[in-house]
Design a protein around this motif. Structure first.
Motif, PDB file in Angstrom:
ATOM      1  N   LEU A 209       0.456  -5.365  14.428  1.00 42.62           N
ATOM      2  CA  LEU A 209      -0.544  -4.692  13.596  1.00 42.62           C
ATOM      3  C   LEU A 209      -0.850  -5.506  12.357  1.00 42.62           C
ATOM      4  O   LEU A 209      -2.009  -5.676  11.963  1.00 42.62           O
TER       5      LEU A 209
ATOM      6  N   ARG B  15      -3.557  -8.114  14.624  1.00 43.85           N
ATOM      7  CA  ARG B  15      -4.865  -7.471  14.635  1.00 43.85           C
ATOM      8  C   ARG B  15      -5.560  -7.552  13.280  1.00 43.85           C
ATOM      9  O   ARG B  15      -6.743  -7.820  13.190  1.00 43.85           O
ATOM     10  N   GLY B  16      -4.763  -7.334  12.201  1.00 40.28           N
ATOM     11  CA  GLY B  16      -5.387  -7.295  10.888  1.00 40.28           C
ATOM     12  C   GLY B  16      -5.540  -8.706  10.321  1.00 40.28           C
ATOM     13  O   GLY B  16      -4.971  -9.655  10.834  1.00 40.28           O
ATOM     14  N   ARG B  17      -6.335  -8.810   9.280  1.00 43.26           N
ATOM     15  CA  ARG B  17      -6.419 -10.096   8.607  1.00 43.26           C
ATOM     16  C   ARG B  17      -5.366 -10.146   7.515  1.00 43.26           C
ATOM     17  O   ARG B  17      -4.933  -9.117   7.010  1.00 43.26           O
TER      18      ARG B  17
ATOM     19  N   LEU C 166      -3.688 -10.171   4.161  1.00 40.87           N
ATOM     20  CA  LEU C 166      -4.118  -9.690   2.856  1.00 40.87           C
ATOM     21  C   LEU C 166      -3.506 -10.591   1.795  1.00 40.87           C
ATOM     22  O   LEU C 166      -2.307 -10.824   1.775  1.00 40.87           O
TER      23      LEU C 166
ATOM     24  N   GLY D 255      -3.674   1.872   1.971  1.00 44.49           N
ATOM     25  CA  GLY D 255      -3.900   0.438   2.134  1.00 44.49           C
ATOM     26  C   GLY D 255      -5.234   0.124   2.782  1.00 44.49           C
ATOM     27  O   GLY D 255      -5.853  -0.897   2.505  1.00 44.49           O
ATOM     28  N   ALA D 256      -5.676   0.993   3.646  1.00 48.23           N
ATOM     29  CA  ALA D 256      -6.932   0.736   4.344  1.00 48.23           C
ATOM     30  C   ALA D 256      -8.138   1.062   3.487  1.00 48.23           C
ATOM     31  O   ALA D 256      -9.164   0.400   3.567  1.00 48.23           O
ATOM     32  N   THR D 257      -8.026   2.118   2.663  1.00 48.12           N
ATOM     33  CA  THR D 257      -9.221   2.613   1.975  1.00 48.12           C
ATOM     34  C   THR D 257      -9.145   2.497   0.464  1.00 48.12           C
ATOM     35  O   THR D 257     -10.107   2.802  -0.224  1.00 48.12           O
TER      36      THR D 257
ATOM     37  N   GLU E 207     -11.916  -3.149   5.713  1.00 45.61           N
ATOM     38  CA  GLU E 207     -11.379  -4.454   6.067  1.00 45.61           C
ATOM     39  C   GLU E 207     -10.337  -4.323   7.160  1.00 45.61           C
ATOM     40  O   GLU E 207     -10.242  -5.160   8.047  1.00 45.61           O
ATOM     41  N   GLN E 208      -9.543  -3.258   7.087  1.00 46.46           N
ATOM     42  CA  GLN E 208      -8.445  -3.068   8.033  1.00 46.46           C
ATOM     43  C   GLN E 208      -8.576  -1.708   8.712  1.00 46.46           C
ATOM     44  O   GLN E 208      -7.822  -0.785   8.405  1.00 46.46           O
TER      45      GLN E 208
ATOM     46  N   LEU F 168      -7.758  -0.625  11.471  1.00 52.65           N
ATOM     47  CA  LEU F 168      -6.600  -0.185  12.245  1.00 52.65           C
ATOM     48  C   LEU F 168      -5.549   0.488  11.362  1.00 52.65           C
ATOM     49  O   LEU F 168      -4.850   1.404  11.794  1.00 52.65           O
ATOM     50  N   TYR F 169      -5.446   0.037  10.089  1.00 56.13           N
ATOM     51  CA  TYR F 169      -4.491   0.679   9.193  1.00 56.13           C
ATOM     52  C   TYR F 169      -4.837   2.150   9.024  1.00 56.13           C
ATOM     53  O   TYR F 169      -3.959   3.016   8.973  1.00 56.13           O
TER      54      TYR F 169
ATOM     55  N   LEU G 220       5.400  -0.315   0.212  1.00 57.50           N
ATOM     56  CA  LEU G 220       4.051  -0.419   0.752  1.00 57.50           C
ATOM     57  C   LEU G 220       3.012  -0.015  -0.297  1.00 57.50           C
ATOM     58  O   LEU G 220       2.012  -0.701  -0.509  1.00 57.50           O
TER      59      LEU G 220
ATOM     60  N   PHE H 276       0.207  -2.521  -1.856  1.00 56.39           N
ATOM     61  CA  PHE H 276      -1.228  -2.249  -1.748  1.00 56.39           C
ATOM     62  C   PHE H 276      -1.866  -2.129  -3.122  1.00 56.39           C
ATOM     63  O   PHE H 276      -2.965  -2.622  -3.364  1.00 56.39           O
TER      64      PHE H 276
ATOM     65  N   SER I 120      -2.633  -5.395  -4.387  1.00 58.40           N
ATOM     66  CA  SER I 120      -3.761  -6.086  -3.757  1.00 58.40           C
ATOM     67  C   SER I 120      -5.094  -5.482  -4.181  1.00 58.40           C
ATOM     68  O   SER I 120      -6.097  -6.158  -4.215  1.00 58.40           O
ATOM     69  N   PHE I 121      -5.095  -4.173  -4.503  1.00 60.10           N
ATOM     70  CA  PHE I 121      -6.358  -3.577  -4.986  1.00 60.10           C
ATOM     71  C   PHE I 121      -6.480  -3.678  -6.498  1.00 60.10           C
ATOM     72  O   PHE I 121      -7.487  -3.289  -7.072  1.00 60.10           O
TER      73      PHE I 121
END
Lengths: 170, 691, 484, 100
Positions: free
Chosen positions: A109, A113-115, A117, C182-184, C201-202, C204-205, D45, D49, D52-53
């Motif tokens: 995952l 699949r993901g790029r 980060l 993480g996705a949004t 961007e992700q 699937l996450y 996690l 994240f 990164s944001f």
């Protein structure tokens, strides 16, 4: 390889090693100590990720208070070790197998699949200062914050209910 | 002047009666509570008659909306009563025959509750009986498929309750679970049918956006015929369940476990005809699906012949009648399937008369023997000993009867009338209705005609056999010698029914076509054509019936059966007769076809999936428990022996499967967590790799 | 800067009121202990009634409060009313039972009220982090209540099993929230919706995160294969707690599921629906099949409640269909209503038959109930018929609306599966009726005022409300989600 | 700069190890500690994240999670102590009186 990466992999090895240590120790006290080590390592990661306040909270609350509570209970009950028995011996191989599957899934995952980060280059100096966090807590996150207080109150009541021996004559 | 607004009382009077009996039934005593029940049912009959009178003046359908019920979006189902010639015909039959049976039951149950050692059950019986009348009235009077379904389920429930009325006994009176198993079997076989009806209803609603009869029929023409075919075939499953047609008929013979008035009312005259009513009611749908019509007709005709063959080989007086009922229902279903809706309804009505008569008559015979065997009337002391199973005295066995015409003459006379009516001899009611079906069949489908004619021949034969075995010859037991005639409260309803069985043909007498004209108002001219009398058909069937009766006489009449002697038919037919006696082994066939494979499948799950896969890892406690689970599976086919019926076996199989599943539920937290984890991992695997 | 305004307080009034009321009750328990044992049920009930009153007034003016963390709309108001109803029923079932079992401690009611606030918050949470906190606020009191009969070993076992597995499941929930974040880059439900619409961007996450959130909540509502704690915990907990848990936790869990999926996640419906479908099918089949094997009524009802979770999940499967969406919410809410009343009533009968320490719960203990206790047996028969979905009971109406919603969404296979499941369920519900009416025995019952009143009231309600299905459904249809 | 994805991988590994601990250990306290490890992995996690944001929200969530963990620990340890008082054991395999 940059110093950043070396530091990361070194710390990650410690964190994973500590987690494994917790998993595999026969003695519950050792497990608790390994977990404290793990939490401390994660706190360093928090620092690296620009979260000093959370890192402090992690050390003070998690590693400090919560884990001490664990240790205290382990000692109190004298429950460091359990006699080994072989009930449900099939559980362990299946569990390990499933964990491996989960790891494969996660790696696929994240990297398949993901790029990738990347981090945003150096953050502003007041990013994640206690002031900024405090302000957010009392404005945008006021409701969750208050709910947390109720939650702690409930936990307190619960603990008292559980620990207090029922009245014999009731 | 019309009385249409009174129509809700056909439901509420019986409900009132049953409430009264629930509340103060015990205080009213036997007389009081049976009187209450009788008045409730009789009141419903009076209201039905008023509907009939009103309808004679204004024959078009009247819809009496009683209450709002469901009203959401496209689905609008009020509780509305539909008063038209078709529903009123059913109302009259249900409440009329029902009321007569209430009277009879007041006498019959007096004895029955005492023989079963539980006099307190008397009130309960009448509560159920009134409940049945109410539910049946809902069924026939509903203005939509949904209301019909409510009644459909209601009568199913009553049937279940009444078959299992002596739920802690076997049919022979010893304690056991056979009666309640019979009730369960009926209930489950009916649920299979109900599923069909439900699917039909859902399809109707999806396609036509309504469940009201008028709207549905109006929109049906604009629907793709293949959908209509599906709907009508689904409906046929429901019909097969409720009206005991192939392949779901197996519950009806077992249903004879209920008290005899129940057999007469529910399992001969009214409830089982609901399927016929459903097809007649849905005539506009069936006419759009000729393939479905043919299927219905063939299923009915096959059932008619098949059940008639079995009836030949039975020794239990009620079992003969039960298979005869299935056979006659086959006639009706075949008729409505052929589009001869009037003929079907006609036979439904006359059959209600003479079959109720026959069942009640058989009840009178049974009681006569029972009372001779151990008298309990009035001053005699009560019997407490429980007959032992197996070699017990069985008052329903025709082999211990014989010569009863001398000791119980009234019962004999009315029974003879019923039997001749059923055999189809002119000028009795059965002759006309059966002939009309045969005539229509000859025009529409020669195969169906041939099957039905053969069935009619067998009908006359087994009825001849029964009458000769029961009433003629010499008594073959002490009880048959001393048999006691039933009290007037029981014989009077019999006499009334006998009269109706004689005169019933007048309802749709050839040339007059009373019923045809009456039903034409509802069915329309298209579906209610008058069938002209066909002399060839009439003569053929009459001659065949006479021949069959003569055949029965040569076997059973010329040389009456001796006590403990073998059935003369057994010698002539050999192993064929064994097959008939064993009902063609259908129950066993279902066991082999459905239940055993199901259990084997379950055993496969237990053996391969559970045992080899799972237990390779399982060491201690699980092995022990799993072994027990397997033992259950191994024991089941042995333990059950000859598996009695579809229903019990299915239930046992599901239970076995369930107990093998519940082995997973070990009680260990870690196993539970593993299951959660397994769920997560497989869910993620699907999402990451396959979506 | 402004932390909050008075409008926020007004919109969250039912929640804030009940939280304060529970805190006050805690003080009452602390300072007037002797008196509180008697008056606590009445006080708790009064608090619930007032909460219900405040919630009822909120119908019709949707709003969001506390910086978009809290949604006050028809949906949350309706759920609050359902919770008030189930809370009142639970209190009525508890008061005498606790005395009989010597468990009468005022904290019981305080914990129950706090748990209800958690459930209310589940329905109102407009942000995933609030969902997480609400779930914990709902669960922690339940863990304690499950073990409330300590030192009775079964109750303690139930408490610990529930706790360990519950914490395990909330770990997954939390990880899922992290992935969605993480996705949004947001946890606000509407924020997620907007982010998903403007491209991720992700992607699937988001999907995996949503699946893990589903796991956490499916655990709470006891969907197969996350159900395994249910029978043990239901059996071991004091029966009054079980009654409360069976209704309340299910309402809370489904409220959150419905809001999260409909408000935040319509974009992934195509991928996630097969998962939901499988979950529903497993729950329907597993719950019903396992119930057949039970000889203990408490466990049978536990599995039955699993199977009803399956029926409720059927509504969720349809969530992605625009056309069906409104009916989905309404039919799920209606089904919950039917389930609460039926389930509470049937637990009432179980409580009436329960002897000391988990005795009197086997099927055989119900033999002959029809003869010795006709009213109670009739009530139980009504509940069983309602569970089966036989007219004229509320359960039938519930199933009807549900199947209709599913058919509107064109999930014919699912509807047939549901039909088959209710067919299987008829077996074990009917079995209890058969045992009660067709076997002989001499069961002893406890006849207590509130207990009898609740049981009989619920039975009457199940039948009478059936005839008011339509207005009730209309009311549920008003309870729309406020999507801004 | 270490890519955030590496942190994600680390978090996933810690989470999996925590889950494994729940599955293979019989000591209730260690199971409980494993659950804490899972929560901690989620925290990592969140923070990664958030980095990164470049938003603070993720860090706030961690704050709440720590508070929740504290509440859970209190109740969980109380339950364990209670059980220990009756059974004199915290082996969860001995807690299997109810099954089926």
């Amino acid at each position: 390889m940059t110093a950043d990466l070396i530091l990361f992999f070194g710390l990650a090895a410690v964190a994973i090693g500590a987690a494994l240590g917790m998993l595999l120790s026969k003695n519950a006290v050792y497990s608790a100590l390994f977990l404290i080590l793990n939490f401390a390592t994660v706190a360093v990661f928090f620092l690296l990720l620009g979260a000093p306040f959370i890192a402090m909270a992690q050390v003070a609350v998690y590693a400090g208070a919560i884990m001490v509570l664990f240790l205290f209970v382990i000692m109190l009950l004298g429950a460091e070790q359990l006699l080994t028995s072989h009930k449900s011996g099939w559980q362990r191989p299946i569990a390990i197998l499933l964990t491996l599957v989960l790891l494969v899934e996660s790696i696929y995952l994240i990297f398949g699949r993901g790029r990738l980060l990347s981090q945003v280059a150096p953050v502003a100096s007041d990013y994640a200062s206690p002031e900024a966090i405090g302000e957010l807590l009392f404005s945008r996150y006021l409701l969750p914050f208050e709910v947390t207080s109720i939650l702690l109150l409930v936990a307190m009541v619960g603990v008292i209910v559980l620990i207090k021996k029922p009245k014999a004559n009731n | 002047m019309n009385y249409f607004d009174l129509v809700p009382w056909i439901v509420f009077l019986p409900v009132l009666g049953l409430l009264l009996n629930i509340l103060i039934g015990k205080r009213l005593g036997e007389r009081g509570s049976s009187l209450v029940a009788f008045l409730a049912s009789g009141g419903a009959f009076v209201v039905s008659v008023l509907q009939w009178l009103s309808l004679s003046a204004h024959p078009e359908a009247h819809i009496v909306k009683f209450a709002e019920w469901i009203n959401i979006g496209a689905l609008q189902v009020p509780w509305a009563f539909r008063v038209d010639t078709l529903s009123v015909t059913m109302m009259l039959v249900v409440s009329g025959v029902g009321t007569l049976i209430h009277i009879y039951a007041a006498g019959y149950m007096h004895y029955d509750v005492r023989y079963k050692g539980d006099p307190a059950a008397y009130q309960r019986f009448f509560i159920y009986l009134n409940l049945f009348i109410a539910a049946m009235m809902i069924l026939v009077s509903g203005d939509s498929y949904l209301m019909l379904f409510v009644g459909w389920e209601g009568v199913g429930l009553c049937s279940f309750l009444l078959i299992g009325f002596w739920f802690n006994k076997n049919p022979d009176g010893s304690s056991g679970m056979e009666n309640s198993n019979a009730a369960k079997k009926a209930f489950i076989a009916n649920r299979v049918g109900d599923l069909g009806l439900l699917l039909a209803m859902f399809a109707i609603f999806t396609l036509m956006g309504s469940l009201s009869f008028d709207t549905v029929f109006a929109r049906a023409e604009f629907i793709n015929p293949s959908y209509i075919l599906a709907i009508t075939l689904f409906m046929l499953i429901g019909v097969a369940g409720k009206s005991a047609q192939l392949p779901l008929y197996v519950w009806l013979p077992d249903a004879m476990a209920g008290p005899t008035p129940v057999s007469a009312l529910i399992h001969a005259a009214t409830m089982v005809t609901a399927g016929v009513y459903l097809v007649a009611r849905s005539a506009p749908l069936y006419s759009l699906a000729p393939a479905a019509q043919t299927t219905v007709a063939v299923v009915g005709a096959l059932t008619a012949l098949f059940a008639a063959t079995i009836a030949v080989g039975q020794n239990d007086i009620k079992k003969v009648l039960a298979y005869s009922t299935i056979s006659q229902l086959g006639f009706m279903v075949a008729a409505v399937g052929l589009g001869a809706f009037v003929a079907g309804m006609f036979h439904l009505v006359t059959h209600a008369f003479f079959k109720a008569l026959l069942f009640l008559g058989s009840g009178s015979v049974i009681l006569a023997l029972e009372r001779a065997h151990h008298p309990i009337d009035g001053d005699h002391e009560q019997h407490h000993e429980e007959p032992k199973k197996g070699h017990a005295f069985d008052p329903q066995d025709m082999r211990i009867m014989g010569g009863l015409r001398k000791v119980i003459p009234t019962t004999y006379r009315v029974y003879l009338i019923g039997a001749l009516a059923l055999a189809g001899l002119p000028p009795l009611a059965g002759f006309f209705s059966k002939d009309e079906i045969l005539t229509d069949a000859l025009h529409a489908n020669p195969l169906v005609y041939a099957l039905l004619t053969a069935a009619a021949f067998l009908t006359a034969f087994y009825m001849g056999r029964q009458v000769l075995l029961v009433f003629f010859g010499e008594p073959r037991s002490h009880a048959a010698e001393e048999a006691v005639e039933s009290p007037p409260i029981m014989t009077w309803p019999l006499i009334v029914l006998a009269g109706l069985s004689i005169l019933g043909g007048l309802i749709n007498f050839p040339g007059l076509h009373g019923l045809t004209n009456w039903l034409e108002h509802t069915l329309g001219h298209e579906f209610a054509h008058a069938t002209e009398f066909n002399l060839t058909v009439a003569l053929t069937s009459t001659l065949l019936a006479l021949l069959a009766i003569y055949l029965a006489w040569t076997l059973y009449g010329r040389e009456p059966l001796k006590a403990k002697a073998a059935d003369p038919l057994a010698k002539r037919l050999g192993s064929l007769f064994t097959a008939l006696q064993n009902k063609w082994w259908v129950d066993e066939f279902y066991g082999w076809l459905i239940i055993r494979p199901y259990q084997r499948f379950a055993a496969f799950l237990a053996d391969v999936v559970d045992w080899r896969f799972w237990h390779d890892w399982v060491h201690d406690s699980l092995i022990a428990r799993g072994f027990r689970g397997l033992a259950v599976f191994l024991a089941n086919p042995v333990d059950l022996g000859v598996i009695d019926g579809l229903a019990n076996g299915l239930a046992t199989g599901a239970r076995g499967l369930a107990s093998s599943l519940s082995i997973l539920q070990t009680g260990y937290v870690r196993n539970y967590a593993l299951m959660v984890f397994f769920g997560v991992v497989s869910m993620l695997a699907y999402l990451i790799f396959f979506s | 800067m402004e932390f909050f305004n008075s409008a926020d307080l007004l919109h969250a009034l039912p929640l804030i009121f009940l939280m304060s009321w529970a805190t006050i009750l805690l003080l009452v328990a602390a300072f007037a202990r002797a008196a509180s044992e008697r008056i606590m049920p009445a006080l708790a009930a009064a608090g619930l009634l007032l909460t219900g009153y405040f919630a009822a007034r909120q119908f019709g003016n949707p709003a969001s409060a506390f910086n978009g963390m809290f949604a006050a709309d028809g949906f949350s108001a309706f759920i609050t009313l359902l919770l008030v109803l189930s809370g009142l029923l639970a209190i009525a079932l508890s008061s005498d039972y606790l005395k009989r079992m010597s468990l009468n401690r005022p904290e019981y009611y305080v914990l129950m009220l706090f748990s209800i606030t958690g459930m209310m918050l589940m329905a109102s949470a407009a942000d995933l982090i609030v969902v997480f906190l609400a779930l914990e606020l709902l669960s922690i009191p339940l863990y304690v209540l499950a073990a409330f009969a300590q030192p009775e070993p079964r109750s303690e076992e139930a408490g610990l099993k529930y706790f360990l597995l519950g914490a395990f499941a909330s770990g997954f929930l939390l990880f899922g929230i992290a992935l969605v974040y993480g996705a949004t880059a947001t946890t606000s439900l509407t924020g997620i919706f907007i982010a998903a619409q403007s491209g991720l961007e992700q992607p699937l996450y988001l999907l995996i995160g949503a699946a893990l959130i589903l796991v956490g909540l499916a655990f709470k509502v006891a969907a197969v294969p996350f159900h395994m704690w249910t029978p043990d915990v239901y059996e071991g907990s004091p029966t009054s707690v079980t009654a409360f848990m069976a209704a309340g936790a299910k309402i809370g869990g489904f409220a959150a599921l419905i809001r999260i999926f409909i408000v935040a996640l319509p974009s992934i419906s195509e991928q996630i629906v097969p998962v939901l479908w499988a979950l529903t099918a497993l729950t329907l089949i597993g719950g019903n099949l396992l119930a057949i094997a039970q000889n203990n009524v408490k466990r049978m009802l536990a599995y039955s409640s699993i199977s009803h979770a399956g029926f409720l999940l059927m509504a969720l499967v349809v969530y992605g269909q625009d056309a069906a969406r409104f009916d989905v919410v309404a039919s799920a809410l209606f089904y919950l209503l039917a389930f609460i009343i039926t389930s509470s009533g049937s637990w009432g009968v179980v409580i009436a038959l329960e002897k000391q320490a988990g005795k009197g719960l086997e099927f055989s203990d119900y033999a002959g109930l029809g003869r010795t206790q006709p009213v109670l047996a009739l009530a139980m028969a009504v509940f069983m018929l309602s569970f089966t979905g036989v007219p004229p009971t509320l359960g039938f109406a519930g199933k009807f609306y549900l199947f209709r919603a599913v058919l509107e969404g064109e999930y014919v296979g699912l509807a047939i599966l549901g039909m088959l499941a209710s067919l299987i369920s008829a077996y074990y519900y009917l079995r209890l009726i058969v045992v009660m009416y067709m076997q002989t025995g001499n069961p002893k019952i406890h006849s207590e005022r509130w207990l009898n009143l609740t049981t009989v009231g619920a039975a009457i309600g199940v039948v009478v409300l059936f005839f008011a299905s339509e207005p009730l459904f209309d009311l549920a249809a008003l309870a729309l989600l406020h999507v801004n | 700069m270490v890519p955030v994805s590496y942190y994600l991988a680390l978090a996933a590994i810690l989470f999996a190890l925590g889950a494994l601990g729940v599955l293979i250990r019989r000591n209730a306290i260690i199971i409980f500690m494993s659950i804490e490890l899972m929560l901690n992995a989620a925290n990592l996690l969140f923070v990664a994240f958030a980095r990164s944001f470049e938003s603070l929200d993720g860090q706030i969530y961690v704050f709440f999670v720590i508070a929740v963990a504290a509440a859970e620990v209190a109740v969980g340890l109380a339950l364990i102590v209670t059980i220990f008082r009756t059974k004199h054991s915290i082996d969860i395999d001995e807690l299997s009186s109810m099954k089926g």
